[in-house]
Design an enzyme around this catalytic site. Structure first.
Site, PDB file in Angstrom:
ATOM      1  N   LYS A  23       0.837  -1.197   0.000  1.00  0.00           N
ATOM      2  CA  LYS A  23       0.000   0.000   0.000  1.00  0.00           C
ATOM      3  C   LYS A  23       0.875   1.251   0.000  1.00  0.00           C
ATOM      4  O   LYS A  23       0.664   2.169  -0.802  1.00  0.00           O
ATOM      5  CB  LYS A  23      -0.895  -0.026   1.241  1.00  0.00           C
ATOM      6  CG  LYS A  23      -2.066   0.917   1.190  1.00  0.00           C
ATOM      7  CD  LYS A  23      -2.882   0.837   2.495  1.00  0.00           C
ATOM      8  CE  LYS A  23      -3.747  -0.404   2.546  1.00  0.00           C
ATOM      9  NZ  LYS A  23      -4.344  -0.605   3.889  1.00  0.00           N
ATOM     10  N   ARG A  93      -3.030   3.351   8.726  1.00  0.00           N
ATOM     11  CA  ARG A  93      -3.413   2.204   7.881  1.00  0.00           C
ATOM     12  C   ARG A  93      -2.321   1.157   7.850  1.00  0.00           C
ATOM     13  O   ARG A  93      -1.159   1.474   7.652  1.00  0.00           O
ATOM     14  CB  ARG A  93      -3.673   2.669   6.447  1.00  0.00           C
ATOM     15  CG  ARG A  93      -4.414   3.955   6.334  1.00  0.00           C
ATOM     16  CD  ARG A  93      -4.486   4.456   4.891  1.00  0.00           C
ATOM     17  NE  ARG A  93      -5.216   3.584   4.015  1.00  0.00           N
ATOM     18  CZ  ARG A  93      -5.302   3.757   2.707  1.00  0.00           C
ATOM     19  NH1 ARG A  93      -4.665   4.768   2.111  1.00  0.00           N
ATOM     20  NH2 ARG A  93      -5.994   2.924   1.973  1.00  0.00           N
ATOM     21  N   GLY A 102      -8.128  -6.867   4.226  1.00  0.00           N
ATOM     22  CA  GLY A 102      -8.986  -6.910   5.407  1.00  0.00           C
ATOM     23  C   GLY A 102      -8.436  -7.686   6.585  1.00  0.00           C
ATOM     24  O   GLY A 102      -9.122  -7.904   7.569  1.00  0.00           O
ATOM     25  N   MET A 104      -5.735  -6.932   8.470  1.00  0.00           N
ATOM     26  CA  MET A 104      -5.228  -6.125   9.572  1.00  0.00           C
ATOM     27  C   MET A 104      -6.062  -4.861   9.675  1.00  0.00           C
ATOM     28  O   MET A 104      -6.997  -4.666   8.935  1.00  0.00           O
ATOM     29  CB  MET A 104      -3.761  -5.838   9.373  1.00  0.00           C
ATOM     30  CG  MET A 104      -2.947  -7.094   9.574  1.00  0.00           C
ATOM     31  SD  MET A 104      -1.255  -6.851   9.152  1.00  0.00           S
ATOM     32  CE  MET A 104      -1.360  -6.363   7.496  1.00  0.00           C
ATOM     33  N   ARG A 337      -3.943  -1.327  -6.337  1.00  0.00           N
ATOM     34  CA  ARG A 337      -3.155  -2.562  -6.329  1.00  0.00           C
ATOM     35  C   ARG A 337      -3.595  -3.404  -7.513  1.00  0.00           C
ATOM     36  O   ARG A 337      -4.680  -3.172  -8.069  1.00  0.00           O
ATOM     37  CB  ARG A 337      -3.346  -3.327  -5.024  1.00  0.00           C
ATOM     38  CG  ARG A 337      -4.791  -3.706  -4.777  1.00  0.00           C
ATOM     39  CD  ARG A 337      -4.964  -4.373  -3.416  1.00  0.00           C
ATOM     40  NE  ARG A 337      -6.384  -4.391  -3.073  1.00  0.00           N
ATOM     41  CZ  ARG A 337      -6.866  -4.398  -1.849  1.00  0.00           C
ATOM     42  NH1 ARG A 337      -6.064  -4.372  -0.822  1.00  0.00           N
ATOM     43  NH2 ARG A 337      -8.163  -4.424  -1.618  1.00  0.00           N
ATOM     44  N   HIS A 453      -6.899 -33.734   5.519  1.00  0.00           N
ATOM     45  CA  HIS A 453      -6.039 -34.645   4.762  1.00  0.00           C
ATOM     46  C   HIS A 453      -6.588 -34.908   3.368  1.00  0.00           C
ATOM     47  O   HIS A 453      -5.894 -34.782   2.365  1.00  0.00           O
ATOM     48  CB  HIS A 453      -5.877 -35.962   5.529  1.00  0.00           C
ATOM     49  CG  HIS A 453      -5.053 -36.970   4.807  1.00  0.00           C
ATOM     50  ND1 HIS A 453      -5.605 -37.954   4.012  1.00  0.00           N
ATOM     51  CD2 HIS A 453      -3.715 -37.107   4.706  1.00  0.00           C
ATOM     52  CE1 HIS A 453      -4.636 -38.661   3.477  1.00  0.00           C
ATOM     53  NE2 HIS A 453      -3.479 -38.176   3.887  1.00  0.00           N
ATOM     54  N   SER A 770      15.186 -41.140 -20.506  1.00  0.00           N
ATOM     55  CA  SER A 770      13.991 -40.532 -19.952  1.00  0.00           C
ATOM     56  C   SER A 770      14.090 -40.702 -18.444  1.00  0.00           C
ATOM     57  O   SER A 770      14.121 -41.819 -17.937  1.00  0.00           O
ATOM     58  CB  SER A 770      12.755 -41.237 -20.497  1.00  0.00           C
ATOM     59  OG  SER A 770      11.621 -40.796 -19.797  1.00  0.00           O
ATOM     60  N   CYS A 838       9.811 -37.851 -17.366  1.00  0.00           N
ATOM     61  CA  CYS A 838       8.414 -38.250 -17.431  1.00  0.00           C
ATOM     62  C   CYS A 838       7.918 -38.438 -16.008  1.00  0.00           C
ATOM     63  O   CYS A 838       8.695 -38.659 -15.099  1.00  0.00           O
ATOM     64  CB  CYS A 838       8.248 -39.525 -18.243  1.00  0.00           C
ATOM     65  SG  CYS A 838       9.142 -40.923 -17.591  1.00  0.00           S
ATOM     66  N   TYR A 858      12.850 -32.338 -23.275  1.00  0.00           N
ATOM     67  CA  TYR A 858      11.392 -32.316 -23.087  1.00  0.00           C
ATOM     68  C   TYR A 858      11.014 -32.687 -21.664  1.00  0.00           C
ATOM     69  O   TYR A 858      11.817 -33.238 -20.906  1.00  0.00           O
ATOM     70  CB  TYR A 858      10.717 -33.284 -24.072  1.00  0.00           C
ATOM     71  CG  TYR A 858      10.976 -34.751 -23.779  1.00  0.00           C
ATOM     72  CD1 TYR A 858      10.130 -35.464 -22.930  1.00  0.00           C
ATOM     73  CD2 TYR A 858      12.059 -35.417 -24.338  1.00  0.00           C
ATOM     74  CE1 TYR A 858      10.371 -36.800 -22.635  1.00  0.00           C
ATOM     75  CE2 TYR A 858      12.300 -36.749 -24.060  1.00  0.00           C
ATOM     76  CZ  TYR A 858      11.457 -37.438 -23.210  1.00  0.00           C
ATOM     77  OH  TYR A 858      11.691 -38.750 -22.909  1.00  0.00           O
TER      78      TYR A 858
END
Ligand code: ADP
Ligand code: MG
Ligand code: MG
Length: 897
Positions: A23, A93, A102, A104, A337, A453, A770, A838, A858
């Site tokens: 801010k 502020r 929102g 703080m 922002r 979980h 790979s 992979c 790749y």
């Protein structure tokens, strides 16, 4: 060291977020850009850390600096803090480095007391306004500094209005505000035994301390944990001279987005309130008006707001979320922002900004949060019509799923294996249930929240999940909801984006790539160097992946083809065979199935490489569970003897003997991968034959086939040499003359650390490497994944022994070192060696960055993650430039050979 802890807005800029908070940095940036920002200054995050080091006390040193800054503000405003004649009022502020909306606290109208309120009344000629402002200060101050709950203040205000028969706050008179102020002061005294301070500097001191303290309030702490914001960062405090939106009907306050944050459409979006202050818009005391209305009510202000919004967007090159206040027809900007937005809006805004020449395509790509793509690329319920919604729980992991209900992980796994689609329904899940979650289409729990979980695991796996659905009651083998009963095997559907639980099977639609996303992906493709392949075991997945932009198949697992209902019995026959001849007969029955599978995949991937891995898992995985067989055999022994039961018993006993025979203490490190191919060459021979026959058929149809045959689990170069010879022999045999015309490759997975270490030897027999990073991670850490995730990994992560799960995010320090070494060694003997990763890591942003930096050719990931991987690969190129390792490796060869 710089000891400055207070910066006037003119002294800062947007680049100073770490020190000034978001801010503060933006207020500074706007001030210097000449926008109408009320003057003020920022107390730094350094000061916040100092505050905590001193045990939660503002030192005299810092406070003196603040006082000096107030003096300068007084000169600028020609007002004086605490002077009844022309009182200076400020807001205090909070403003952290990462936006925490929102979380703080902020206090407005600071500097008012019994005397200055009179001065404010006179200078504005509006006593009602002055006393309204004062009661707001006492309320906010009482709440934020003294911790008196807001509800007590609200109740007093409510009784006051009731007593005088008033509807709205704006109907309250000066006299009545004074009455309320008296009540507020007594309330604070009664609740805290402290007086609301009349000394304005005491007000300021306490307010700054309270904002610093609010960094550690409960909601801020939770928010930081969820959003991974470090606790030590601290917040800055902004002290800013007040402007008043509550000065009458030519004043007001509001919030605007420069574009629509849910669709991305380019039009001013927001709300405002006439004759209101600060938080009134969000707090819901009055219903705000849509911003369009302002155009009618205050056309000049609206035009100015529109121009300012556009300017801010151009300046920050992004959609802005702006707070403004109008004081007697004059516009002030109080905050800007980068606006939060939905995934869909994010794509549209990024593309539009490029079309408007605000961003380059590269800048737009850098902006994309890959997690947004994850949200966009999930399946959804096809139609909203006629859904029988049973209950709604928490939307814990996006995507929709439909399947048959099972109540435990083992059944989920068993049914899943036999090709059924299942939804795992459970009170809650534990780490022991991982295999069930893995096998299920989705998870539904009756307990637990968004971080339970089940929720965490499902999100990690990209599976739909509805959690904490308390309306369902699970009993043994069924659940009830609202008087209805759902048994094991019944069909339900869940929508993890809305939390809905639906009765029956529903049709799901695949995610679509919007016009904007496809534009972004095209830009990403022109930037990235890393190729994106996919993991696919059947023609449908291959086609889907190709639609999503996959440039080949990096991993086609042949064992999945063995599980189909018509095949498993033949596979078992093959395993149970006692002689080579018997085994050959069974394998011959399998061959046409395999060949057909490969043909389907080659057709879908016409013109693109297809990497096929020969059989990998231990054979016992294709046989029934040992305990089950023992149970069956016991039951059969006690059953009445008929011809049938005798025969069945014989069969079960034979299976049991074989299962016992194949039993291994540690199957992960047992007879699997190329070890199978070496002990039972006829299996790999059959697979190679199926591949080469499929090639011939497809070429006959005019299809371009680029096959790459991959030998799994090699640890010693001789293993690969032997298996390569086997495949070459089959090629010769099946292809004959045509062999020369077919550009097939033979390579290996690097998944055993020894293979990585001896890569220069292995490479002599390999056309490609790979990296099977799942097994490589298991063997490098010495963790078996199921055991680790089931038992200790959660603990390791919670205690931050490991910062991330190495099965999701590639461990660069250890596993990455092996990969880097193997690539360099491999290329030193074979410069054209093709390399890739992979497995799950291929779809993870951070791991993709690593692969790019290491110079791999790749990554290969699941079809739905292909678009994400394309963007991440482009981001890697933009962030790090072309990989140096690859170039170095190649140069080295060129100079030494
Ligand atoms: P939050 O981070 O919760 O949005 P803010 O510090 O932005 O808190 O302030 C809360 C409200 O008070 C906002 O509506 C803001 O525009 C308003 N406000 C803050 N400072 C001032 C000021 N100096 N003059 C007028 N209104 C202000
Ligand atoms: Mg704000
Ligand atoms: Mg493996």
């Amino acid at each position: 060291m710089n000891n400055q802890r207070v910066y006037h807005f003119q002294e800062g800029n947007a680049g100073m977020r770490e020190l000034l908070g978001g801010k503060g940095a933006n207020l500074a940036e706007m001030t210097n850009a000449g926008l109408p920002v009320p003057p003020g200054f920022t107390v730094t995050t350094d000061a916040c850390r100092e505050f905590y080091e001193k045990g939660g006390q503002l030192t005299d040193e810092i406070f003196n600096e603040i006082k000096q800054a107030v003096r300068l503000l007084e000169q600028k405003k020609r007002q004086e803090f605490g002077n009844p004649d022309r009182p200076l009022l400020v807001s205090v502020r909070s403003g952290s480095v990462n936006s925490m909306p929102g979380m703080m606290d902020t206090i407005l109208n600071l500097g008012l007391n019994d005397k200055t309120v009179q001065g404010l009344a006179q200078s504005t000629e509006n006593a009602k306004f002055a006393f309204d402002s004062y009661r707001r200060l006492i309320q906010m101050f009482g709440n934020v500094v003294f911790g008196v709950e807001g509800i007590y203040f609200e109740n007093l205000l409510h009784s006051l209005k009731e007593k005088y028969g008033l509807e709205q706050d704006r109907d309250v008179s000066e006299e009545q505000w004074r009455e309320l102020i008296g009540q507020y002061k007594s309330l604070i005294l009664e609740k805290t035994r402290r007086e609301f301070p009349q000394d304005v500097y005491v007000q300021l001191n306490l307010a700054v301390e309270a904002v610093f303290r609010s960094w550690n309030n409960q909601r801020a702490k939770v928010y930081r944990k969820v959003h991974q914001i470090p606790d030590h960062q601290g917040t800055a405090v902004n002290i800013q001279s007040m402007v008043f939106g509550n000065l009458g009907n030519d004043s007001g306050t509001g919030v605007v987005f420069t574009r629509n944050p849910s669709t991305g459409e380019k039009s001013l979006f927001g709300e405002y309130l006439i004759n209101a202050q600060g938080e009134d818009v969000v707090s819901g005391v009055r219903t705000p008006m849509p911003i369009r209305q302002l155009e009618m009510e205050m056309p000049e202000v609206y035009a100015q707001l529109l121009a300012t919004a556009q300017r801010l967007e151009q300046h920050y090159k992004d959609m802005q979320d702006i707070e403004f206040t109008v004081e007697k027809g004059r516009l002030f900007i109080l905050q800007t922002r980068n606006g939060k937005r939905t995934a869909q809006a994010a794509m549209k805004i990024a593309v539009d900004l490029v079309r408007e020449n605000v961003l380059t395509p590269g800048e737009a790509i850098r902006r994309i949060e890959v997690s947004h793509l994850d949200q966009l690329l999930h399946r959804a319920i096809d139609t909203e019509a006629a859904l029988e919604v049973l209950a709604t729980g928490l939307p814990a992991s996006p995507g929709a799923a439909t399947g048959q209900v099972v109540f435990d992980a083992d059944t989920a796994e068993e049914w899943g294996r036999s090709g059924k689609r299942v939804i795992l329904v459970s009170m809650e899940t534990t780490p022991e249930d991982i295999h069930g979650v893995l096998a299920a289409e989705g998870v539904l729990t009756s307990r637990g929240g968004m971080t339970s979980h089940a929720a965490v695991v499902a999100r990690g796996m990209g599976k739909p999940c509805v959690c904490g659905c308390e309306d369902i009651r699970i009993q043994s083998g069924l659940f009830t909801v609202d008087g209805q009963m759902i048994r094991e095997g019944d069909w339900i559907s869940i929508d993890g984006a809305s939390g809905r639980v639906i009765r029956g099977e529903v049709s799901l639609k695949d995610p679509e790539i919007s016009e904007e996303l496809s534009e972004l992906l095209a830009w990403a493709d022109s930037i990235r160097k890393l190729k994106i392949f996919t993991n696919a075991d059947n023609p449908e997945d291959s086609a889907k992946a190709r639609e999503f932009g996959a440039e080949g198949i990096g991993l086609c697992r042949t064992e999945h083809m063995f599980f189909g209902a018509d095949r498993l019995s033949v596979v078992q026959e093959m395993i149970l065979s006692d002689t080579l001849d018997e085994r050959r007969i069974a394998l011959n029955k399998l061959l046409p199935f395999q060949q057909g599978d490969f043909e389907g995949i080659f057709r879908a991937m016409n013109g693109l490489p297809v990497t096929i891995r020969l059989l990998d898992p231990p054979l016992h995985e294709f046989l029934p569970d040992m305990e089950e067989l023992i149970q069956q055999s016991v039951e059969l022994k006690y059953a009445q003897k008929t011809e049938e039961t005798v025969k069945e018993l014989e069969r079960v006993e034979q299976l049991l003997r074989k299962v016992r025979n194949l039993h291994e203490f540690n199957p992960m490190l047992g007879q699997r991968g190329c070890r199978l191919g070496i002990l039972f060459p006829e299996i790999y021979e059959m697979q190679a034959e199926a591949i080469f026959r499929a090639i011939l058929t497809c070429r006959g149809e005019g299809i371009e086939v680029l096959p790459e045959i991959m030998i799994p689990l090699v640890g010693h170069e001789k293993e690969l040499k032997l298996m390569r010879e086997l495949v070459e022999r089959k090629a010769e045999e099946v292809l004959g003359e045509e062999k020369e015309a077919i550009p097939y490759k033979i390579g290996t997975m690097i998944e055993v650390p020894r293979a990585a270490l001896t890569a220069s030897k292995i490479a002599q027999h390999a056309d490609f490497f790979s990296f099977g990073t799942n097994d490589l991670t298991q063997m490098t850490f010495g963790y078996s994944r199921d055991d680790a995730e089931g038992k200790f990994l959660t603990h390791y992560l919670e205690d931050e022994l490991l910062s991330t799960n190495p099965f999701q995010v590639l461990d660069e320090d250890g596993v990455g070192m092996l990969i880097d070494w193997a690539v360099k060694q491999g290329r030193s003997v074979k410069p054209e060696l093709k390399t890739g990763v992979c497995g799950e890591h291929g779809g993870d942003k951070q791991s993709i960055f690593f692969c790019h930096k290491t110079g791999l050719d790749y990554v290969s990931c699941s079809p739905y993650r292909v678009p994400l991987a394309r963007i991440a690969a482009a981001q890697a190129q933009l962030e790090f430039g072309s990989a140096s390792t690859a170039a170095n490796g190649r140069n080295k060869v060129a100079t030494t050979s």
